[in-house]
Design a protein around this motif. Structure first.
Motif, mmCIF file in Angstrom:
data_model
loop_
_atom_site.group_PDB
_atom_site.id
_atom_site.type_symbol
_atom_site.label_atom_id
_atom_site.label_comp_id
_atom_site.label_asym_id
_atom_site.label_seq_id
_atom_site.Cartn_x
_atom_site.Cartn_y
_atom_site.Cartn_z
ATOM 1 N N VAL A 239 0.710 -1.233 0.075
ATOM 2 C CA VAL A 239 0.043 0.153 -0.011
ATOM 3 C C VAL A 239 1.023 1.039 0.004
ATOM 4 O O VAL A 239 1.666 1.454 0.787
ATOM 5 N N CYS A 241 0.266 5.289 0.807
ATOM 6 C CA CYS A 241 -0.709 5.902 1.525
ATOM 7 C C CYS A 241 -0.301 7.478 0.956
ATOM 8 O O CYS A 241 0.737 7.911 1.572
ATOM 9 N N LEU A 321 -1.417 -1.046 -4.452
ATOM 10 C CA LEU A 321 -2.518 -0.463 -3.711
ATOM 11 C C LEU A 321 -2.316 0.976 -3.381
ATOM 12 O O LEU A 321 -1.418 1.437 -2.793
ATOM 13 N N VAL A 323 -3.785 4.450 -1.781
ATOM 14 C CA VAL A 323 -5.000 5.138 -0.783
ATOM 15 C C VAL A 323 -4.555 6.382 -0.277
ATOM 16 O O VAL A 323 -3.523 6.847 -0.460
ATOM 17 N N LEU A 336 -7.818 2.360 8.210
ATOM 18 C CA LEU A 336 -7.037 2.200 6.820
ATOM 19 C C LEU A 336 -7.333 0.664 6.680
ATOM 20 O O LEU A 336 -7.195 0.287 5.739
ATOM 21 N N SER A 340 -8.196 -1.755 3.209
ATOM 22 C CA SER A 340 -7.182 -2.845 2.697
ATOM 23 C C SER A 340 -7.826 -4.216 2.847
ATOM 24 O O SER A 340 -7.796 -5.064 1.896
ATOM 25 N N TYR A 343 -10.596 -4.789 -0.028
ATOM 26 C CA TYR A 343 -10.132 -4.986 -1.298
ATOM 27 C C TYR A 343 -9.488 -6.667 -1.181
ATOM 28 O O TYR A 343 -9.778 -7.220 -2.339
ATOM 29 N N THR A 395 -11.045 9.689 1.777
ATOM 30 C CA THR A 395 -10.350 8.391 1.944
ATOM 31 C C THR A 395 -10.979 7.262 0.793
ATOM 32 O O THR A 395 -11.987 7.024 0.826
ATOM 33 N N LEU A 397 -9.515 3.824 -1.892
ATOM 34 C CA LEU A 397 -8.314 3.009 -2.395
ATOM 35 C C LEU A 397 -8.554 2.288 -3.627
ATOM 36 O O LEU A 397 -9.965 2.117 -4.111
#
Length: 491
Positions: A239, A241, A321, A323, A336, A340, A343, A395, A397
């Motif tokens: 991820v 961010c 990913l 985000v 958060l 994840s 997904y 927010t 993703l």
């Protein structure tokens, strides 16, 4: 398009002139060369319907890697596939093996099923057969005949206007949802298409554009275009961010202190945008202090606005990913993990935060802002044919490979979103991504003031909603730049 395939040409309009088309797809044998359309000309009404349907389907396939038409019917001359805009096209017939797509991770393949379901006695078996060959990123694009107009097929056959096999199976939305569910699929969206099969000097086109906006009557379309996805979980991916920050000095260290363990590779990208309170200096300080705990990247924004900051942050991201976390921390960073997880489990491809489910803390959102958020969520749900609980939660993703498609889509659509929420939601819906909301409790600020100018920014969002209504719901899309290379072949 197979709709009313043997319908006699309407005498009122006469013989329509056929425009030049690409060579159609031959599906009987890979050894044969594609026939010329001129050898087997389609009626003018069918060419018009194919073009109208192709425009709707191309809004998705133009940004995919290829389209495969599966099990075309004997009376399908390949006109719809030929009219669709895609980098690569293939056709797989009844006795030909379907390619294995289970390994696809960052590529997207659309499988076109044109009227085939309406001539089959076991749609679930077809879906199960296909499911074994598909990866998570594949999409089915299904053209279905309207179950409420079943009588029209019997009547035209009875009167001798229509000849050929009568469609045997008509499924409603509920029927299809249930069949898809037990076969391991989910309907992403369903759009009504084609109310009048003739152009009629533009009047027919006007009807086809306006009818999707008319309550109740909108369900009287001749066909619908259904996008379905296979339900496939995925392995954990890293991820990135992105935290846009303008005058948020007091929140920077807390963002790192409260950042959760996501159980995977993670990087944090701060994007500072013209702050006057020492936010940039604070980002540099905490990047040094927490460098042993996180992989931190700090960049300064030459442009302005949150949308520009998010684009800049995503351009520096290295993980699969992506985000967004607002630096005001009104969306708890601890949440958060929910994004994840959603997904990873395959619940969606685009994970969207929703602040309108739980009671908000204190005066986290003023009354007019809340009403505006509800209004835009309802409007976008109607415009995009998806269900959104909150369209403006910061927010979100999305995968890196889908974001690249969104960038290409945005260049065709236009760039005028002040926050970046709509310019992510619009293409997510158009590209057939499953959008799922994750409820979060919206917290009050502990430092600084909001950068939102609700009336000026609200007017900008209203303008973008109107543009979406015209270009997406009504289909008046801008003509995109041509795809550099196109390939039409067989498997």
């Amino acid at each position: 398009m197979n709709l009313l395939a043997d319908l006699k040409r309407d005498k009122t309009f006469g013989m329509a002139q056929l425009t030049e088309m690409q060579p159609e797809i031959e599906t009987e044998s890979v050894a044969k060369k594609p026939r010329s359309v001129a050898e087997d000309p389609a009626p003018g009404w069918r060419t018009y319907v194919n073009g109208f349907l192709a425009a709707e389907i191309s809004a998705l396939t133009r940004y995919y890697d290829r389209v495969i038409q599966w099990l075309p019917r004997d009376d399908d001359n390949g006109g719809l596939l030929a009219a669709i805009d895609a980098p690569r096209k293939e056709s797989v017939g009844k006795d030909e093996p379907f390619p294995d797509l289970t390994h696809e991770r960052d590529k997207r393949t659309a499988i076109l099923i044109n009227g085939t379901f309406n001539h089959d006695f076991d749609i679930q078996a077809l879906l199960l057969q296909l499911k074994a060959k598909l990866g998570r990123t594949a999409r089915l694009v299904v053209v279905l005949y309207n179950p409420y107009l079943r009588w029209a097929y019997y009547l035209t056959n009875r009167m001798g206007i229509r000849k050929g096999d009568l469609p045997s199976t008509f499924v409603t939305r509920v029927d299809l949802e249930n069949i898809a569910k037990v076969a391991g699929f989910e309907i992403v969206r369903q759009r009504q298409a084609v109310y009048c099969p003739w152009k009629m000097l533009g009047f027919g086109t006007f009807i086809n554009r306006v009818m999707p906006l008319v309550p109740l009557a909108r369900w009287l379309s001749l066909t619908s275009v259904v996008v379905m996805r296979p339900l496939v979980p995925s392995s954990q991916q890293g991820v990135s961010c992105v935290i846009p920050a303008r005058n948020e000095r007091g929140n920077i260290e807390n963002a790192l202190k409260r950042f959760p363990d996501l159980g995977r590779e993670a990087e944090i990208i701060f994007v500072e945008g013209h702050s006057t309170d020492g936010t940039w200096e604070e980002i540099l300080r905490v990047s040094t202090v927490y460098r042993d705990q996180f992989r931190i990247l700090a960049v300064q924004q030459p442009g302005k606005g949150k949308a520009d900051a998010v684009r800049l942050g995503f351009s520096h991201a290295r993980e699969d990913l992506l985000v967004i976390l607002d630096a005001d921390l009104t969306m708890p960073p601890e949440m958060l993990t929910r994004f994840s997880y959603a997904y990873d489990q395959g619940h969606g491809d685009f994970i969207n935060g929703s602040r309108l489910v739980y009671p908000m803390e204190g005066e986290a959102m003023r009354f007019l802002n809340r009403m505006g958020n509800i209004f835009f969520a309802k409007m976008l749900s109607a415009v995009l044919d998806v269900r959104l609980g909150d369209s403006l939660c910061g927010t979100k993703l999305v995968t890196r490979h889908d974001y690249k498609r969104m960038v290409a889509w945005r260049k065709d659509f236009g760039e005028f979103d002040p926050f970046g929420d709509f310019e992510l939601l619009f293409p997510a819906a158009e590209l057939g991504l499953e959008i799922v909301d994750v409820p979060v409790r919206y917290l009050a600020r502990t430092y600084g003031e909001t950068n939102i100018q609700r009336f000026r920014h609200g007017l900008q969002l209203l303008k973008m909603t109107w543009v979406g209504l015209v270009r997406i719901k009504m289909g008046f899309r801008k003509k995109p730049a041509p795809i550099a290379q196109k390939e039409t072949q067989q498997t």
